[in-house]
Design a protein around this motif. Structure first.
Motif, PDB file in Angstrom:
ATOM      1  N   ALA A 158      46.247  25.787  32.747  1.00 60.40           N
ATOM      2  CA  ALA A 158      45.852  24.666  33.606  1.00 60.40           C
ATOM      3  C   ALA A 158      44.899  25.089  34.712  1.00 60.40           C
ATOM      4  O   ALA A 158      44.402  24.239  35.455  1.00 60.40           O
ATOM      5  CB  ALA A 158      47.095  24.032  34.227  1.00 60.40           C
ATOM      6  N   ALA A 159      44.622  26.370  34.831  1.00 66.77           N
ATOM      7  CA  ALA A 159      43.807  26.865  35.946  1.00 66.77           C
ATOM      8  C   ALA A 159      42.441  26.202  35.996  1.00 66.77           C
ATOM      9  O   ALA A 159      41.957  25.802  37.066  1.00 66.77           O
ATOM     10  CB  ALA A 159      43.659  28.382  35.843  1.00 66.77           C
ATOM     11  N   ALA A 160      41.780  26.063  34.837  1.00 63.14           N
ATOM     12  CA  ALA A 160      40.440  25.484  34.810  1.00 63.14           C
ATOM     13  C   ALA A 160      40.442  24.026  35.255  1.00 63.14           C
ATOM     14  O   ALA A 160      39.443  23.538  35.799  1.00 63.14           O
ATOM     15  CB  ALA A 160      39.847  25.596  33.406  1.00 63.14           C
ATOM     16  N   ASN A 161      41.548  23.316  35.065  1.00 63.90           N
ATOM     17  CA  ASN A 161      41.636  21.925  35.507  1.00 63.90           C
ATOM     18  C   ASN A 161      41.541  21.801  37.021  1.00 63.90           C
ATOM     19  O   ASN A 161      41.213  20.734  37.545  1.00 63.90           O
ATOM     20  CB  ASN A 161      42.962  21.301  35.048  1.00 63.90           C
ATOM     21  N   HIS A 162      41.836  22.883  37.725  1.00 64.15           N
ATOM     22  CA  HIS A 162      41.779  22.873  39.183  1.00 64.15           C
ATOM     23  C   HIS A 162      40.641  23.738  39.718  1.00 64.15           C
ATOM     24  O   HIS A 162      40.629  24.103  40.896  1.00 64.15           O
ATOM     25  CB  HIS A 162      43.115  23.340  39.757  1.00 64.15           C
ATOM     26  N   ASP A 174      38.396  30.056  37.911  1.00 61.87           N
ATOM     27  CA  ASP A 174      37.535  30.683  36.914  1.00 61.87           C
ATOM     28  C   ASP A 174      38.346  31.598  36.007  1.00 61.87           C
ATOM     29  O   ASP A 174      38.176  32.818  35.989  1.00 61.87           O
ATOM     30  CB  ASP A 174      36.427  31.474  37.609  1.00 61.87           C
ATOM     31  N   ILE A 175      39.264  31.008  35.263  1.00 63.01           N
ATOM     32  CA  ILE A 175      40.064  31.783  34.320  1.00 63.01           C
ATOM     33  C   ILE A 175      40.518  30.856  33.201  1.00 63.01           C
ATOM     34  O   ILE A 175      40.987  29.748  33.448  1.00 63.01           O
ATOM     35  CB  ILE A 175      41.268  32.451  35.026  1.00 63.01           C
ATOM     36  N   VAL A 176      40.328  31.294  31.970  1.00 64.05           N
ATOM     37  CA  VAL A 176      40.665  30.485  30.795  1.00 64.05           C
ATOM     38  C   VAL A 176      41.349  31.392  29.771  1.00 64.05           C
ATOM     39  O   VAL A 176      40.956  32.547  29.601  1.00 64.05           O
ATOM     40  CB  VAL A 176      39.415  29.838  30.164  1.00 64.05           C
ATOM     41  N   ALA A 177      42.362  30.882  29.115  1.00 64.61           N
ATOM     42  CA  ALA A 177      43.031  31.629  28.047  1.00 64.61           C
ATOM     43  C   ALA A 177      43.296  30.663  26.903  1.00 64.61           C
ATOM     44  O   ALA A 177      44.381  30.102  26.779  1.00 64.61           O
ATOM     45  CB  ALA A 177      44.319  32.257  28.552  1.00 64.61           C
ATOM     46  N   SER A 178      42.297  30.453  26.055  1.00 67.71           N
ATOM     47  CA  SER A 178      42.395  29.454  24.991  1.00 67.71           C
ATOM     48  C   SER A 178      43.378  29.857  23.903  1.00 67.71           C
ATOM     49  O   SER A 178      43.854  29.012  23.149  1.00 67.71           O
ATOM     50  CB  SER A 178      41.017  29.208  24.374  1.00 67.71           C
ATOM     51  N   ASP A 179      43.674  31.155  23.813  1.00 70.16           N
ATOM     52  CA  ASP A 179      44.591  31.634  22.780  1.00 70.16           C
ATOM     53  C   ASP A 179      46.006  31.836  23.312  1.00 70.16           C
ATOM     54  O   ASP A 179      46.819  32.533  22.701  1.00 70.16           O
ATOM     55  CB  ASP A 179      44.068  32.940  22.190  1.00 70.16           C
ATOM     56  N   PHE A 180      46.312  31.236  24.452  1.00 69.37           N
ATOM     57  CA  PHE A 180      47.618  31.398  25.097  1.00 69.37           C
ATOM     58  C   PHE A 180      48.048  30.050  25.660  1.00 69.37           C
ATOM     59  O   PHE A 180      47.233  29.315  26.213  1.00 69.37           O
ATOM     60  CB  PHE A 180      47.522  32.431  26.223  1.00 69.37           C
ATOM     61  N   LEU A 181      49.321  29.733  25.527  1.00 67.22           N
ATOM     62  CA  LEU A 181      49.846  28.477  26.057  1.00 67.22           C
ATOM     63  C   LEU A 181      50.891  28.775  27.119  1.00 67.22           C
ATOM     64  O   LEU A 181      51.872  29.466  26.863  1.00 67.22           O
ATOM     65  CB  LEU A 181      50.470  27.631  24.949  1.00 67.22           C
ATOM     66  N   ASP A 222      52.221  29.859  39.834  1.00 63.59           N
ATOM     67  CA  ASP A 222      52.389  30.499  38.526  1.00 63.59           C
ATOM     68  C   ASP A 222      51.373  31.621  38.333  1.00 63.59           C
ATOM     69  O   ASP A 222      51.694  32.675  37.780  1.00 63.59           O
ATOM     70  CB  ASP A 222      52.237  29.465  37.413  1.00 63.59           C
ATOM     71  N   LEU A 223      50.151  31.411  38.773  1.00 68.87           N
ATOM     72  CA  LEU A 223      49.135  32.456  38.668  1.00 68.87           C
ATOM     73  C   LEU A 223      49.461  33.631  39.595  1.00 68.87           C
ATOM     74  O   LEU A 223      49.288  34.800  39.220  1.00 68.87           O
ATOM     75  CB  LEU A 223      47.757  31.887  39.008  1.00 68.87           C
ATOM     76  N   ALA A 254      43.051  34.523  41.086  1.00 69.75           N
ATOM     77  CA  ALA A 254      42.779  33.091  40.901  1.00 69.75           C
ATOM     78  C   ALA A 254      43.845  32.254  41.596  1.00 69.75           C
ATOM     79  O   ALA A 254      43.543  31.225  42.221  1.00 69.75           O
ATOM     80  CB  ALA A 254      42.723  32.758  39.411  1.00 69.75           C
ATOM     81  N   GLY A 255      45.105  32.690  41.512  1.00 66.83           N
ATOM     82  CA  GLY A 255      46.181  31.968  42.183  1.00 66.83           C
ATOM     83  C   GLY A 255      46.038  31.996  43.691  1.00 66.83           C
ATOM     84  O   GLY A 255      46.264  30.979  44.357  1.00 66.83           O
ATOM     85  N   ALA A 256      45.656  33.131  44.235  1.00 65.30           N
ATOM     86  CA  ALA A 256      45.462  33.238  45.683  1.00 65.30           C
ATOM     87  C   ALA A 256      44.343  32.319  46.147  1.00 65.30           C
ATOM     88  O   ALA A 256      44.448  31.676  47.211  1.00 65.30           O
ATOM     89  CB  ALA A 256      45.140  34.691  46.056  1.00 65.30           C
TER      90      ALA A 256
END
Length: 222
Positions: A134-138, A141-148, A202-203, A214-216
């Motif tokens: 969900a990081a990219a929704n907010h 700059d972090i994406v993990a398309s192969d991870f849920l 969560d990040l 990214a979380g910070a």
């Protein structure tokens, strides 16, 4: 192994086994009971020890979700005392300073699922994307398309495991489900993505430095 016993957890945290059992009973430490024994996820212990320091003991799940509701500008339905306490805690420590205290918000369970099931599972009712999913929704700059990574209510976890053939013993998990007690499930029925500051926490609680950065960043922006 991905899980440890009460005795092993006590040695790692440098506390007594009795203290670990009390933390489990109070929902201050996430674990699952198998017969008369407890299975405690190693990564949850590592995260707790990494963040524990002077921050003190984790709070109960309801207190953790109260702080996150206030951080997100919500919580109008909280009792006045709980709302006031959550605001004070947030003002005193900031969200990033409270990560260790928020650990009881959910039990993290990791699995391997075939890549083809990640997208349909993410679209399931009561599956609320968070962390790297969900990081990219907010704007992070972090994406993990192969991870849920997502929150699910406790009542749904068994059905998801069975429906999508999730393997809890895989060495390289690609699914992280944060299981929340049904009694404190905080998400509205229509929510598909967790709020900014839930994602931030969560990040911040992640194993890798890039996610924590990214979380910070998300935690600082209101």
């Amino acid at each position: 192994m991905n899980v440890v016993s009460v005795v092993e957890a006590a040695e790692y945290l440098e506390v007594s086994p009795r203290r670990v059992r009390q933390m489990l009973a109070d929902e201050l430490l996430a674990g699952r009971q198998i017969g008369r024994e407890w299975a405690i996820e190693r990564r949850a212990l590592e995260s707790l020890k990494r963040h524990r320091g002077p921050a003190g003991r984790p709070w109960r799940a309801s207190s953790a979700w109260a702080v996150l509701a206030i951080a997100n500008g919500e919580g109008s339905d909280l009792p006045p005392v709980d709302r006031s306490r959550a605001r004070r805690r947030l003002a005193e420590h900031g969200l990033a300073g409270l990560v260790a205290r928020l650990g009881a918000r959910a039990e993290i369970r990791r699995f391997y699922g075939h890549p083809s099931v990640l997208e349909p599972m993410a679209a399931e009712p009561d599956v609320v994307l968070s962390g790297v999913s969900a990081a990219a929704n907010h704007g992070a700059d972090i994406v993990a398309s192969d991870f849920l990574e997502a929150y699910v209510p406790e009542a749904r976890i068994a059905a998801l495991i069975n429906q999508y053939g999730l393997d809890p013993d895989a060495e390289r998990p690609n699914v992280a489900l944060r299981v929340v007690s049904d009694a404190v499930w905080p998400f509205a029925p229509e929510m598909e993505v967790a709020s900014r500051f839930v994602v931030a926490v969560d990040l911040l609680d992640a194993d890798d430095e890039r996610s924590r950065r990214a979380g910070a960043d998300l935690a600082q922006h209101r």
